[in-house]
Motif scaffolding. Structure first.
Motif, PDB file in Angstrom:
ATOM      1  N   PHE A 113      50.762  31.943  46.696  1.00 25.28           N
ATOM      2  CA  PHE A 113      50.091  32.812  45.745  1.00 25.28           C
ATOM      3  C   PHE A 113      49.037  33.597  46.516  1.00 25.28           C
ATOM      4  CE2 PHE A 113      51.279  28.886  43.538  1.00 25.28           C
ATOM      5  CZ  PHE A 113      52.206  29.401  42.643  1.00 25.28           C
ATOM      6  N   GLY A 114      48.953  34.853  46.241  1.00 25.19           N
ATOM      7  CA  GLY A 114      48.023  35.695  46.988  1.00 25.19           C
ATOM      8  C   GLY A 114      46.594  35.601  46.484  1.00 25.19           C
ATOM      9  N   ARG A 115      45.699  36.116  47.301  1.00 25.06           N
ATOM     10  CA  ARG A 115      44.289  36.205  46.917  1.00 25.06           C
ATOM     11  C   ARG A 115      44.147  37.209  45.787  1.00 25.06           C
ATOM     12  NH1 ARG A 115      40.534  34.465  50.598  1.00 25.06           N
ATOM     13  NH2 ARG A 115      39.072  36.165  50.226  1.00 25.06           N
ATOM     14  N   SER A 116      43.171  36.988  44.952  1.00 23.57           N
ATOM     15  CA  SER A 116      42.938  37.908  43.842  1.00 23.57           C
ATOM     16  C   SER A 116      42.401  39.229  44.386  1.00 23.57           C
ATOM     17  CB  SER A 116      41.975  37.293  42.827  1.00 23.57           C
ATOM     18  OG  SER A 116      40.749  36.986  43.448  1.00 23.57           O
ATOM     19  N   SER A 117      42.557  40.279  43.602  1.00 20.73           N
ATOM     20  CA  SER A 117      42.166  41.616  44.058  1.00 20.73           C
ATOM     21  C   SER A 117      40.666  41.724  44.305  1.00 20.73           C
ATOM     22  CB  SER A 117      42.613  42.677  43.053  1.00 20.73           C
ATOM     23  OG  SER A 117      41.919  42.535  41.834  1.00 20.73           O
ATOM     24  N   ASP A 118      39.837  40.995  43.531  1.00 20.55           N
ATOM     25  CA  ASP A 118      38.397  41.074  43.758  1.00 20.55           C
ATOM     26  C   ASP A 118      38.011  40.483  45.116  1.00 20.55           C
ATOM     27  OD1 ASP A 118      38.961  38.498  42.906  1.00 20.55           O
ATOM     28  OD2 ASP A 118      37.444  38.465  41.330  1.00 20.55           O
ATOM     29  N   LEU A 119      38.667  39.399  45.523  1.00 18.30           N
ATOM     30  CA  LEU A 119      38.377  38.831  46.839  1.00 18.30           C
ATOM     31  C   LEU A 119      38.902  39.729  47.963  1.00 18.30           C
ATOM     32  CD1 LEU A 119      38.945  35.028  46.202  1.00 18.30           C
ATOM     33  CD2 LEU A 119      36.794  36.187  46.682  1.00 18.30           C
ATOM     34  N   ARG A 120      40.039  40.367  47.731  1.00 16.72           N
ATOM     35  CA  ARG A 120      40.534  41.330  48.730  1.00 16.72           C
ATOM     36  C   ARG A 120      39.581  42.517  48.838  1.00 16.72           C
ATOM     37  NH1 ARG A 120      45.452  40.433  46.065  1.00 16.72           N
ATOM     38  NH2 ARG A 120      45.427  42.576  45.276  1.00 16.72           N
ATOM     39  N   GLN A 121      39.030  42.962  47.707  1.00 19.03           N
ATOM     40  CA  GLN A 121      38.089  44.078  47.729  1.00 19.03           C
ATOM     41  C   GLN A 121      36.788  43.717  48.431  1.00 19.03           C
ATOM     42  OE1 GLN A 121      38.136  45.081  43.453  1.00 19.03           O
ATOM     43  NE2 GLN A 121      38.697  47.139  44.095  1.00 19.03           N
ATOM     44  N   ILE A 122      36.275  42.514  48.208  1.00 23.83           N
ATOM     45  CA  ILE A 122      35.030  42.129  48.883  1.00 23.83           C
ATOM     46  C   ILE A 122      35.285  41.949  50.374  1.00 23.83           C
ATOM     47  CG2 ILE A 122      35.044  39.601  48.589  1.00 23.83           C
ATOM     48  CD1 ILE A 122      31.996  41.881  48.151  1.00 23.83           C
ATOM     49  N   ASP A 123      36.459  41.436  50.760  1.00 25.99           N
ATOM     50  CA  ASP A 123      36.799  41.333  52.187  1.00 25.99           C
ATOM     51  C   ASP A 123      36.827  42.711  52.836  1.00 25.99           C
ATOM     52  OD1 ASP A 123      37.010  38.566  52.190  1.00 25.99           O
ATOM     53  OD2 ASP A 123      39.206  38.546  52.109  1.00 25.99           O
ATOM     54  N   ALA A 124      37.462  43.664  52.176  1.00 22.17           N
ATOM     55  CA  ALA A 124      37.537  45.029  52.713  1.00 22.17           C
ATOM     56  C   ALA A 124      36.153  45.665  52.793  1.00 22.17           C
ATOM     57  CB  ALA A 124      38.471  45.882  51.858  1.00 22.17           C
ATOM     58  N   ALA A 125      35.343  45.428  51.789  1.00 22.69           N
ATOM     59  CA  ALA A 125      33.989  45.997  51.777  1.00 22.69           C
ATOM     60  C   ALA A 125      33.124  45.375  52.872  1.00 22.69           C
ATOM     61  CB  ALA A 125      33.349  45.793  50.410  1.00 22.69           C
ATOM     62  N   LEU A 126      33.282  44.085  53.115  1.00 20.76           N
ATOM     63  CA  LEU A 126      32.536  43.437  54.198  1.00 20.76           C
ATOM     64  C   LEU A 126      32.952  44.016  55.551  1.00 20.76           C
ATOM     65  CD1 LEU A 126      32.545  39.737  52.953  1.00 20.76           C
ATOM     66  CD2 LEU A 126      30.537  41.220  53.186  1.00 20.76           C
ATOM     67  N   ARG A 127      34.247  44.227  55.725  1.00 16.88           N
ATOM     68  CA  ARG A 127      34.720  44.873  56.957  1.00 16.88           C
ATOM     69  C   ARG A 127      34.112  46.263  57.098  1.00 16.88           C
ATOM     70  NH1 ARG A 127      39.719  42.477  55.540  1.00 16.88           N
ATOM     71  NH2 ARG A 127      40.295  40.873  57.039  1.00 16.88           N
ATOM     72  N   GLY A 128      34.044  46.993  55.993  1.00 21.95           N
ATOM     73  CA  GLY A 128      33.460  48.329  55.998  1.00 21.95           C
ATOM     74  C   GLY A 128      31.983  48.326  56.349  1.00 21.95           C
ATOM     75  N   ALA A 129      31.310  47.211  56.110  1.00 26.36           N
ATOM     76  CA  ALA A 129      29.894  47.063  56.453  1.00 26.36           C
ATOM     77  C   ALA A 129      29.732  46.368  57.805  1.00 26.36           C
ATOM     78  CB  ALA A 129      29.169  46.278  55.365  1.00 26.36           C
ATOM     79  N   ASP A 130      30.818  46.305  58.572  1.00 33.29           N
ATOM     80  CA  ASP A 130      30.850  45.730  59.922  1.00 33.29           C
ATOM     81  C   ASP A 130      30.503  44.241  59.946  1.00 33.29           C
ATOM     82  OD1 ASP A 130      31.483  46.348  62.669  1.00 33.29           O
ATOM     83  OD2 ASP A 130      29.396  45.872  63.121  1.00 33.29           O
ATOM     84  N   LEU A 131      30.962  43.523  58.934  1.00 29.50           N
ATOM     85  CA  LEU A 131      30.819  42.071  58.910  1.00 29.50           C
ATOM     86  C   LEU A 131      32.206  41.494  58.666  1.00 29.50           C
ATOM     87  CD1 LEU A 131      28.898  39.604  58.937  1.00 29.50           C
ATOM     88  CD2 LEU A 131      28.767  39.828  56.453  1.00 29.50           C
ATOM     89  N   HIS A 132      32.721  40.763  59.643  1.00 29.31           N
ATOM     90  CA  HIS A 132      34.068  40.212  59.475  1.00 29.31           C
ATOM     91  C   HIS A 132      34.054  39.188  58.350  1.00 29.31           C
ATOM     92  CE1 HIS A 132      37.918  38.377  60.240  1.00 29.31           C
ATOM     93  NE2 HIS A 132      38.194  39.428  61.026  1.00 29.31           N
ATOM     94  N   PRO A 133      34.997  39.294  57.422  1.00 28.01           N
ATOM     95  CA  PRO A 133      35.019  38.385  56.261  1.00 28.01           C
ATOM     96  C   PRO A 133      35.124  36.908  56.640  1.00 28.01           C
ATOM     97  CG  PRO A 133      36.581  40.169  55.954  1.00 28.01           C
ATOM     98  CD  PRO A 133      36.047  40.299  57.341  1.00 28.01           C
ATOM     99  N   ALA A 134      35.677  36.615  57.814  1.00 26.65           N
ATOM    100  CA  ALA A 134      35.787  35.213  58.224  1.00 26.65           C
ATOM    101  C   ALA A 134      34.426  34.593  58.513  1.00 26.65           C
ATOM    102  CB  ALA A 134      36.685  35.100  59.460  1.00 26.65           C
ATOM    103  N   LEU A 135      33.405  35.430  58.717  1.00 29.97           N
ATOM    104  CA  LEU A 135      32.053  34.921  58.957  1.00 29.97           C
ATOM    105  C   LEU A 135      31.339  34.533  57.669  1.00 29.97           C
ATOM    106  CD1 LEU A 135      30.916  37.466  61.689  1.00 29.97           C
ATOM    107  CD2 LEU A 135      31.685  35.100  62.012  1.00 29.97           C
ATOM    108  N   VAL A 136      31.934  34.870  56.541  1.00 27.89           N
ATOM    109  CA  VAL A 136      31.353  34.550  55.237  1.00 27.89           C
ATOM    110  C   VAL A 136      32.242  33.495  54.578  1.00 27.89           C
ATOM    111  CG1 VAL A 136      30.627  35.484  53.006  1.00 27.89           C
ATOM    112  CG2 VAL A 136      30.507  36.920  55.055  1.00 27.89           C
ATOM    113  N   PRO A 137      31.700  32.316  54.323  1.00 30.72           N
ATOM    114  CA  PRO A 137      32.510  31.257  53.710  1.00 30.72           C
ATOM    115  C   PRO A 137      33.120  31.707  52.375  1.00 30.72           C
ATOM    116  CG  PRO A 137      30.390  30.400  54.442  1.00 30.72           C
ATOM    117  CD  PRO A 137      30.322  31.885  54.573  1.00 30.72           C
ATOM    118  N   GLU A 138      34.293  31.170  52.076  1.00 26.59           N
ATOM    119  CA  GLU A 138      35.003  31.529  50.847  1.00 26.59           C
ATOM    120  C   GLU A 138      34.156  31.245  49.604  1.00 26.59           C
ATOM    121  OE1 GLU A 138      37.936  33.155  50.561  1.00 26.59           O
ATOM    122  OE2 GLU A 138      37.927  33.290  52.738  1.00 26.59           O
ATOM    123  N   GLY A 139      33.397  30.163  49.616  1.00 26.52           N
ATOM    124  CA  GLY A 139      32.546  29.851  48.475  1.00 26.52           C
ATOM    125  C   GLY A 139      31.491  30.915  48.228  1.00 26.52           C
TER     126      GLY A 139
END
Length: 131
Positions: free
Chosen positions: A14-40
């Motif tokens: 099952f894929g990630r929800s669109s809101d989590l995909r959007q926050i991941d993309a936005a974090l990348r856009g702010a030059d912060l890799h999403p893997a550096l931010v815990p899922e919680g």
């Protein structure tokens, strides 16, 4: 209407929800890799966004939230080097958030503080504490 739930996915089925995909993309856009931010933390961010906007958070809200989060985590200098002075000034709204009290931005800042992700220089600059 029932509010849509966020989903991390499960065993690749099952894929990630669109809101989590959007926050991941936005974090990348702010030059912060999403893997550096815990899922919680990301789940908390999107849930704060859902609480703040009565329906769905608008897509243009994700970059603004990610900038604030990235500023808190990376710190002023690193954020400015990666994003430029204009975006740094946009993200540097912590003082206004703290003065307004229980605002959405203040909750995002507090969340990064409680998650122990916030840069020590940001804590010192704004006199933040979790008491």
């Amino acid at each position: 209407m029932a509010q849509r739930r966020s989903s991390l996915g499960f065993l690749g089925m099952f894929g990630r929800s669109s809101d989590l995909r959007q926050i991941d993309a936005a974090l990348r856009g702010a030059d912060l890799h999403p893997a550096l931010v815990p899922e919680g933390v990301k789940l908390t961010i999107v849930n704060l966004m859902k609480d703040h906007w009565p329906d769905e958070p608008p897509s243009q809200a994700y970059p603004s939230v990610a900038q604030l989060c990235s500023y808190c985590i990376a710190g002023r200098e690193t954020f400015e080097q990666a994003n430029g002075q204009e975006r740094m000034l946009e993200a540097e709204r912590i003082e206004a958030a703290l003065e307004s009290g229980d605002s959405f931005d203040a909750r995002v800042v507090l969340m990064t503080l409680h998650a122990k992700l916030i840069d020590a220089e940001v804590v010192d600059r704004y006199g933040l504490s979790a008491e």
